[in-house]
Structure formats: C-alpha cells, structure tokens
Design an enzyme around this catalytic site. Structure first.
Site, PDB file in Angstrom:
ATOM      1  N   PHE A 153       0.847  -1.195   0.000  1.00  0.00           N
ATOM      2  CA  PHE A 153       0.000   0.000   0.000  1.00  0.00           C
ATOM      3  C   PHE A 153       0.882   1.245   0.000  1.00  0.00           C
ATOM      4  O   PHE A 153       0.714   2.161   0.808  1.00  0.00           O
ATOM      5  CB  PHE A 153      -0.925  -0.006   1.220  1.00  0.00           C
ATOM      6  CG  PHE A 153      -1.850  -1.191   1.282  1.00  0.00           C
ATOM      7  CD1 PHE A 153      -3.015  -1.223   0.538  1.00  0.00           C
ATOM      8  CD2 PHE A 153      -1.541  -2.292   2.069  1.00  0.00           C
ATOM      9  CE1 PHE A 153      -3.870  -2.308   0.582  1.00  0.00           C
ATOM     10  CE2 PHE A 153      -2.387  -3.390   2.119  1.00  0.00           C
ATOM     11  CZ  PHE A 153      -3.558  -3.400   1.377  1.00  0.00           C
ATOM     12  N   LEU A 154       1.846   1.268  -0.906  1.00  0.00           N
ATOM     13  CA  LEU A 154       2.813   2.362  -0.954  1.00  0.00           C
ATOM     14  C   LEU A 154       2.345   3.455  -1.907  1.00  0.00           C
ATOM     15  O   LEU A 154       1.920   3.174  -3.023  1.00  0.00           O
ATOM     16  CB  LEU A 154       4.176   1.844  -1.417  1.00  0.00           C
ATOM     17  CG  LEU A 154       4.769   0.672  -0.638  1.00  0.00           C
ATOM     18  CD1 LEU A 154       6.094   0.259  -1.245  1.00  0.00           C
ATOM     19  CD2 LEU A 154       4.930   1.035   0.833  1.00  0.00           C
ATOM     20  N   ARG A 155       2.452   4.685  -1.476  1.00  0.00           N
ATOM     21  CA  ARG A 155       2.175   5.824  -2.350  1.00  0.00           C
ATOM     22  C   ARG A 155       3.485   6.304  -2.959  1.00  0.00           C
ATOM     23  O   ARG A 155       4.451   6.566  -2.229  1.00  0.00           O
ATOM     24  CB  ARG A 155       1.539   6.973  -1.559  1.00  0.00           C
ATOM     25  CG  ARG A 155       0.170   6.672  -0.969  1.00  0.00           C
ATOM     26  CD  ARG A 155      -0.225   7.783  -0.014  1.00  0.00           C
ATOM     27  NE  ARG A 155       0.733   7.897   1.087  1.00  0.00           N
ATOM     28  CZ  ARG A 155       0.873   8.985   1.849  1.00  0.00           C
ATOM     29  NH1 ARG A 155       0.145  10.060   1.602  1.00  0.00           N
ATOM     30  NH2 ARG A 155       1.756   8.998   2.846  1.00  0.00           N
ATOM     31  N   PHE A 168      -8.103  12.205  -0.346  1.00  0.00           N
ATOM     32  CA  PHE A 168      -8.534  11.890  -1.709  1.00  0.00           C
ATOM     33  C   PHE A 168      -9.805  12.644  -2.103  1.00  0.00           C
ATOM     34  O   PHE A 168     -10.587  12.172  -2.921  1.00  0.00           O
ATOM     35  CB  PHE A 168      -8.729  10.378  -1.883  1.00  0.00           C
ATOM     36  CG  PHE A 168      -7.430   9.622  -1.923  1.00  0.00           C
ATOM     37  CD1 PHE A 168      -6.829   9.295  -3.122  1.00  0.00           C
ATOM     38  CD2 PHE A 168      -6.790   9.261  -0.744  1.00  0.00           C
ATOM     39  CE1 PHE A 168      -5.619   8.626  -3.164  1.00  0.00           C
ATOM     40  CE2 PHE A 168      -5.580   8.595  -0.760  1.00  0.00           C
ATOM     41  CZ  PHE A 168      -4.996   8.278  -1.976  1.00  0.00           C
ATOM     42  N   GLY A 185      -9.498  17.458  -9.458  1.00  0.00           N
ATOM     43  CA  GLY A 185      -8.401  17.646 -10.394  1.00  0.00           C
ATOM     44  C   GLY A 185      -8.694  17.024 -11.740  1.00  0.00           C
ATOM     45  O   GLY A 185      -9.855  16.804 -12.095  1.00  0.00           O
ATOM     46  N   CYS A 212      -1.080   2.199 -10.334  1.00  0.00           N
ATOM     47  CA  CYS A 212      -2.002   1.335  -9.590  1.00  0.00           C
ATOM     48  C   CYS A 212      -3.473   1.538  -9.946  1.00  0.00           C
ATOM     49  O   CYS A 212      -4.137   0.606 -10.412  1.00  0.00           O
ATOM     50  CB  CYS A 212      -1.809   1.552  -8.093  1.00  0.00           C
ATOM     51  SG  CYS A 212      -0.210   1.007  -7.483  1.00  0.00           S
TER      52      CYS A 212
END
Length: 438
Positions: free
Chosen positions: A152-154, A252, A256, A263
């Site tokens: 779950f890496l950003r 979130f 935009g 992902c």
C-alpha cells in the site's frame, strides 16, 4: 531473516531496501542485468525521495545486495517475495500474470528447506492458489507456504508508508507462515504497526478493493466539482465540509484532472474484469473507470475554452507531466492525454517537469521541453498547471506576465487562490468553483 525480493522495480526495490533497513539480510533479484549493475553502483532506476540514501547505507552495512542469480538467492532464503509487474493484459484488461507465474516456476526449482513464498505484486483473487499449484507441480517435494502480502505504498511517500503503515495485511492461515511473517514484520509490530492476518483470497481482494474505493472517491469529488461550477458553489469548501465527517474523511477529496499512475488505472480495470468473470459486476467501479477516462480530455476542452474557444497555432505551456509530485512515473498521467488532446486541436506545446521530462520525450512528439516554468512560458497564450509539484506553488506571476503573449492560468489542481493570480493581471480558471465552468 534472509529475504529475497524478486523484481527490483518500484515495489520490490522500496520493500527490499526498507526490510534491509530493519536489519534483515536482503537480496534483490532482477533478470535485467543492466539494472542490477546500476544498482550495485548506486544508480537508482526510479525517483523516490530518500531511496538513494537508504540503498547506499544498507549496501555499505552489508544487509542489501543485488543479483541476477535467482536460484542461488532463493536457495539461501527464508522468505521469497514476488514483486514483479502485473500490467493490464492487452486486449481484455485483465491483470497479466505472466511474470508472477514464471517467477513461481523458477522459485520451485530452487527452494531448499521450508520457505515462505509471498506475493507482493498486486494480483487478482485466486492467484495465490495458482502459484501454489505451479510450485507443487514443478517440485512435489518442496516444503513451502504461499502467502499474500499486498503493498500500500504511495509513490513519492513510499519509504514513510512502508515504515509507518496504516496496516500490514497478510493472507495465510498456516501457523508456520504466520510465525515467519510475524518475524519479518516484527520491527513494525513493535512500533504498533497493525499486523492483520486473514485468508489468502481475502488479502488479495483487500488490495483491489482499497484502490478501487480511493479511485471512486477521487472520481466522486471530480463530479461534485463539475456540479459546483454549474451551481456557483466551491468544491474545495464542499470537500472540507464533508471531510470533517469521520465516516468520510478528508483524504482523496481534491478535485483535479483525474487519477493516473501505476495502480489505480490497472487495478480498477482488473477488478471490473474479475467481478464480471465471477458474474458479480461492479457497476460503481465500471462507471468510475469510464468517468476518469473521459475527464482527462474534458480538461483539454477546459483549456481550449479558456483560450477563447481555439488553441490552433497557439503556444500552451504545461507545468507537470508525472501523474503526481515526487515521482518520475508517467503511467496514465493526465498530462499526457491533455497534451495529446490539445495537439489534436492544433496547439503548440511547451512543457516542464522536475523529474518527468526524460521519460516524456519517449512518449510525446512535437513538444518543446524547457529548463523551468519561465522558459516554457515565453510567448505562451496559457499556462496549464497539471501536476502540483512544490516548485509550482510560488510562481513569480510578474515575471510570467511579462514574458507571456496572453496571461491565462488554467489551474487544474486549485493550487492558487483566484484573487491572488488575478491581481497580477491574469485570467484564472480552476476546478469546481464559480466561474471555472468548462
């Protein structure tokens, strides 16, 4: 623990380096010899803040190594992570598991003693079952467990996310595997990182469900932004107002040009295909995918409208090419679609990005790349702010005004207050506020 990470891409490299930083002995394996050689020299193939320093310190400490010899590494390991790519399969949108299954066959031939094999790659539900079947068929005598452990890496914040996770999801009900995975993540567990064990199939679905929900949340606020423009409301205040509700949260909810990256696009599409095959269609996610695809070209129409209805023969300066700040990732980046749509209408494009220009040169044609925002703004009839890099948050509007042919700012991330920009003589268009209508 002796850990092997198969795949030295974004997930594999960040995860391997962080495990090494916890004190484990880690070997990252990749079949691209040039990449491994570069990593040995300290050249990092991706841009991620803090990663280069972490690689250097752990290599010097002897905890991190790189190799192309998968069999030797696997035979040495207690735990083998599969962190190879699972791109959308051409033609049907399903996740392409070619690399995952190929890794499983290679692992099966090399395992020596009890080994925990972990799918770190994002994979559809049931992939762990197939990995287990492949290993048993290839090596009936192998002693192993197959575990799901989604990441779950950003991008741009991956090291912090790995070391201070919201949760660590581990899919297994085998006692030996639970013991090993608890030891792997012991440094985080001691810091109260929540270690959540569940069934393997449940773990696989958690990853897709999380990304689909976040993508849906982005799409929701983008649709609210469109409604705000028509009703004279302010989407930023709407987002803040609903974000105070703890059931909703404020993450979130930034309007935009749509989501992109490695992902959300492929994972939402894969979930839609998986659900369809299971005769349990996910209409909300199907709609999310469709809306997001359309939104990027809608942003180009917004630029055209701000330029008086035509961009033919006009120079448009684009700030930001990567799908988000603090990465060099251009996969499904909104800027690429927006640029192509503007070019379709005859615009001449100049662009600048702090990290994404090298990759963009291979993806875009007839684009002038500049050294900074001011270089590309010279003679432009509009500046389009697409990616909210910190470098773009304090632009010198006096300087920009003096060099532009027509002072128009189309702020697709709502970085600037309209009144601040307009007092320098600019026409301003943002997202989801009165006067920002496409």
């Amino acid at each position: 623990m002796r850990i092997v990470m198969i795949g030295a891409g974004y997930v594999g490299l960040v995860s391997g380096v962080c495990f090494a930083d916890f004190g484990h002995d880690v070997v990252c394996v990749d079949n691209v010899a040039e990449k491994i050689e570069a990593l040995r020299k300290g050249d990092i193939p991706i841009y991620e803040p803090g990663l280069q320093e972490l690689v250097k310190s752990n290599v010097e400490a002897g905890r991190l190594n790189f190799t192309t010899d998968l069999e030797q590494a696997v035979a040495w390991a207690d735990v083998v992570f599969i962190a190879v790519g699972t791109p959308s399969r051409r033609g049907d949108g399903h996740a392409d598991l070619t690399y995952v299954y190929a890794a499983a066959r290679q692992i099966a031939k090399a395992v020596d003693g009890y080994t925990v094999i972990v799918t770190k790659s994002t994979v559809p539900v049931g992939t762990g079952d197939e990995v287990e079947n492949i290993i048993r068929e290839t090596n009936p005598n192998a002693d192993f467990s197959v575990v799901s452990n989604p990441e779950f890496l950003r991008e741009g914040a991956a090291i912090g996310d790995f070391k201070r996770p919201d949760r660590i999801v581990v899919g297994t009900d085998e006692p030996r595997a639970i013991e090993v995975m608890t030891e792997v993540y012991r440094p985080l567990h001691l810091n109260e990182g929540p270690l959540f064990f569940c069934e393997r199939r449940t773990s696989e679905l958690i990853k897709y469900a999380a990304n689909a929900f976040l993508a849906m949340k982005i799409t929701f606020i983008n649709e609210i932004a469109d409604l705000c423009e028509r009703l004279g409301a302010d989407v930023q205040k709407v987002a803040k107002g609903i974000g105070y509700d703890k059931r909703i949260g404020d993450k979130f909810l930034h309007a935009g040009p749509g989501y992109g990256g490695s992902c959300f696009p492929k994972d939402t599409l894969a979930l839609v295909k998986t659900a369809s095959d299971a005769d349990s269609p996910m209409r909300l996610i199907e709609t999310t995918v469709a809306i997001n695809d359309n939104r990027k070209r809608a942003m180009a129409r917004k630029v055209i409208a701000a330029c008086g209805g035509s961009v033919r023969g006009k120079k448009i300066a684009v700030l930001g090419l990567t799908f988000k700040p603090n990465t060099d990732d251009l996969r499904d980046a909104p800027a690429l679609t927006i640029i192509q749509a503007l070019q379709d209408h005859g615009a001449q494009i100049a662009a600048f990005d702090p990290e994404g220009m090298e990759g963009a040169r291979a993806l875009l044609s007839d684009v002038e790349f500049g050294a900074d925002p001011y270089a590309i703004a010279a003679g432009a009839e509009a500046i389009v702010l697409v990616t909210e890099w910190d470098e773009f948050r304090a632009l010198d509007f006096r300087k920009l005004h003096s060099t532009m042919k027509a002072p128009n700012l189309i702020d697709l991330r709502n970085v600037y207050p309209p009144q601040e920009v307009r007092r320098y003589g600019f026409e301003y268009v943002g997202i989801g506020r009165s006067g920002d209508r496409i």
